[in-house]
Design a protein around this motif. Structure first.
Motif, PDB file in Angstrom:
ATOM      1  N   MET A   1      18.300   6.638 -45.133  1.00 18.69           N
ATOM      2  CA  MET A   1      17.257   5.938 -45.867  1.00 18.69           C
ATOM      3  C   MET A   1      17.097   4.541 -45.269  1.00 18.69           C
ATOM      4  SD  MET A   1      18.105   7.108 -49.797  1.00 18.69           S
ATOM      5  CE  MET A   1      16.509   6.621 -50.429  1.00 18.69           C
ATOM      6  N   LYS A   2      15.849   4.099 -45.164  1.00 17.72           N
ATOM      7  CA  LYS A   2      15.557   2.837 -44.499  1.00 17.72           C
ATOM      8  C   LYS A   2      15.024   1.799 -45.475  1.00 17.72           C
ATOM      9  CE  LYS A   2      13.467   1.177 -40.204  1.00 17.72           C
ATOM     10  NZ  LYS A   2      12.730   1.570 -38.998  1.00 17.72           N
ATOM     11  N   VAL A   3      15.495   0.575 -45.292  1.00 19.02           N
ATOM     12  CA  VAL A   3      15.059  -0.558 -46.102  1.00 19.02           C
ATOM     13  C   VAL A   3      14.494  -1.611 -45.157  1.00 19.02           C
ATOM     14  CG1 VAL A   3      15.787  -2.377 -47.674  1.00 19.02           C
ATOM     15  CG2 VAL A   3      16.828  -0.112 -47.844  1.00 19.02           C
ATOM     16  N   ILE A   4      13.319  -2.135 -45.468  1.00 14.11           N
ATOM     17  CA  ILE A   4      12.695  -3.155 -44.630  1.00 14.11           C
ATOM     18  C   ILE A   4      12.745  -4.499 -45.348  1.00 14.11           C
ATOM     19  CG2 ILE A   4      10.557  -3.880 -43.493  1.00 14.11           C
ATOM     20  CD1 ILE A   4       9.825  -0.939 -43.231  1.00 14.11           C
ATOM     21  N   LEU A  60      22.682   2.973 -45.611  1.00 19.24           N
ATOM     22  CA  LEU A  60      21.263   2.676 -45.439  1.00 19.24           C
ATOM     23  C   LEU A  60      21.032   1.940 -44.119  1.00 19.24           C
ATOM     24  CD1 LEU A  60      20.734   1.212 -49.026  1.00 19.24           C
ATOM     25  CD2 LEU A  60      20.351   3.581 -48.329  1.00 19.24           C
ATOM     26  N   THR A  61      19.873   2.151 -43.555  1.00 19.58           N
ATOM     27  CA  THR A  61      19.471   1.385 -42.374  1.00 19.58           C
ATOM     28  C   THR A  61      18.533   0.282 -42.834  1.00 19.58           C
ATOM     29  OG1 THR A  61      19.623   3.324 -40.939  1.00 19.58           O
ATOM     30  CG2 THR A  61      18.320   1.468 -40.144  1.00 19.58           C
ATOM     31  N   MET A  62      18.937  -0.950 -42.600  1.00 22.44           N
ATOM     32  CA  MET A  62      18.079  -2.075 -42.955  1.00 22.44           C
ATOM     33  C   MET A  62      17.430  -2.636 -41.696  1.00 22.44           C
ATOM     34  SD  MET A  62      18.818  -5.701 -44.906  1.00 22.44           S
ATOM     35  CE  MET A  62      18.799  -4.957 -46.536  1.00 22.44           C
ATOM     36  N   GLU A  63      16.120  -2.721 -41.728  1.00 17.92           N
ATOM     37  CA  GLU A  63      15.386  -3.388 -40.657  1.00 17.92           C
ATOM     38  C   GLU A  63      15.110  -4.812 -41.121  1.00 17.92           C
ATOM     39  OE1 GLU A  63      10.921  -3.258 -38.919  1.00 17.92           O
ATOM     40  OE2 GLU A  63      11.965  -1.315 -38.894  1.00 17.92           O
ATOM     41  N   GLU A  68      17.587  -3.566 -36.606  1.00 18.11           N
ATOM     42  CA  GLU A  68      18.231  -2.620 -37.526  1.00 18.11           C
ATOM     43  C   GLU A  68      19.735  -2.829 -37.589  1.00 18.11           C
ATOM     44  OE1 GLU A  68      17.188   1.373 -36.534  1.00 18.11           O
ATOM     45  OE2 GLU A  68      15.138   1.179 -37.330  1.00 18.11           O
ATOM     46  N   LEU A  70      23.318  -1.327 -40.230  1.00 16.90           N
ATOM     47  CA  LEU A  70      23.752  -0.448 -41.310  1.00 16.90           C
ATOM     48  C   LEU A  70      24.237  -1.271 -42.495  1.00 16.90           C
ATOM     49  CD1 LEU A  70      25.745   2.302 -39.332  1.00 16.90           C
ATOM     50  CD2 LEU A  70      23.364   2.348 -40.103  1.00 16.90           C
TER      51      LEU A  70
END
Length: 199
Positions: A1-4, A60-63, A68, A70
């Motif tokens: 899941m990605k968070v920007i 989660l992957t945070m951009e 990016e 983790l």
């Protein structure tokens, strides 16, 4: 899941209030070798993500500003009565370092167990998650708990559950137990009050 997210340039109560009015969410990311960084995110994607079990128990992957890394969710605060997230905390993690996370339990098989079918007992779920330790890429989305072998008098602990490879239980807690059926007591008829003597 990605968070920007983007780095938050202004801090303080007034700045956070302005962010929330603009449908933004103030937060912070900390851990690792870098200093804690105040961040801002779009509110609604996080609000709906928090409703998903996976968001709370996943790597989660945070951009952040286009780069990016983790992270894991560590804490969040909700408004007392509005459907609004007030603040959120993330922690950086390294791919080669073990993490300790809460992982949800998915129970099944209770109705087929001897405890329920033969003894007419109830299987009580003591917890809905367990804490496990593993490398980030080994973290399971959930842990399946098979209750089909439960019998009267049995207690299931976290260490009794088959864990995925590389995953160990952090705290050995009681996960489920069998509650014996309670027989209803037959209450006898109330004694009749003595008749009032005739005067």
């Amino acid at each position: 899941m990605k968070v920007i997210a983007t780095t938050r340039q202004t801090q303080g109560t007034s700045a956070s209030r302005r962010l929330r009015r603009a449908d933004k969410l103030p937060g912070i990311i900390y851990g690792g070798t870098q200093p804690a960084t105040p961040i801002e995110l779009e509110h609604n994607p996080i609000f709906y993500a928090l409703r998903k079990e996976k968001f709370h128990a996943s790597i989660l992957t945070m951009e952040l500003d286009g780069k990016e890394e983790l992270v894991v969710l560590r804490a969040f605060q909700m408004h007392p009565y509005k459907p609004q997230v007030m603040h959120i905390d993330f922690q950086r993690i390294a791919p080669d370092e073990k993490v300790t996370m809460r992982v949800p339990l998915h129970f099944s098989g209770a109705e087929e167990s001897p405890a329920v079918k033969l003894s007419k007992a109830i299987i009580s779920h003591a917890v809905s998650y367990v804490e496990v330790t593993c490398l980030p890429l080994q973290l399971p989305e959930f842990i399946a708990v098979d209750l089909s072998k439960m019998e009267l008098g049995m207690t299931l602990r976290a260490t009794d559950i088959a864990m995925p490879e590389g995953v160990t239980v952090h705290n050995d807690v009681v996960v489920a137990s069998v509650i014996a059926p309670v027989e209803e007591e037959i209450i006898g008829a109330a004694e009749e009050a003595p008749a009032e003597e005739a005067k």
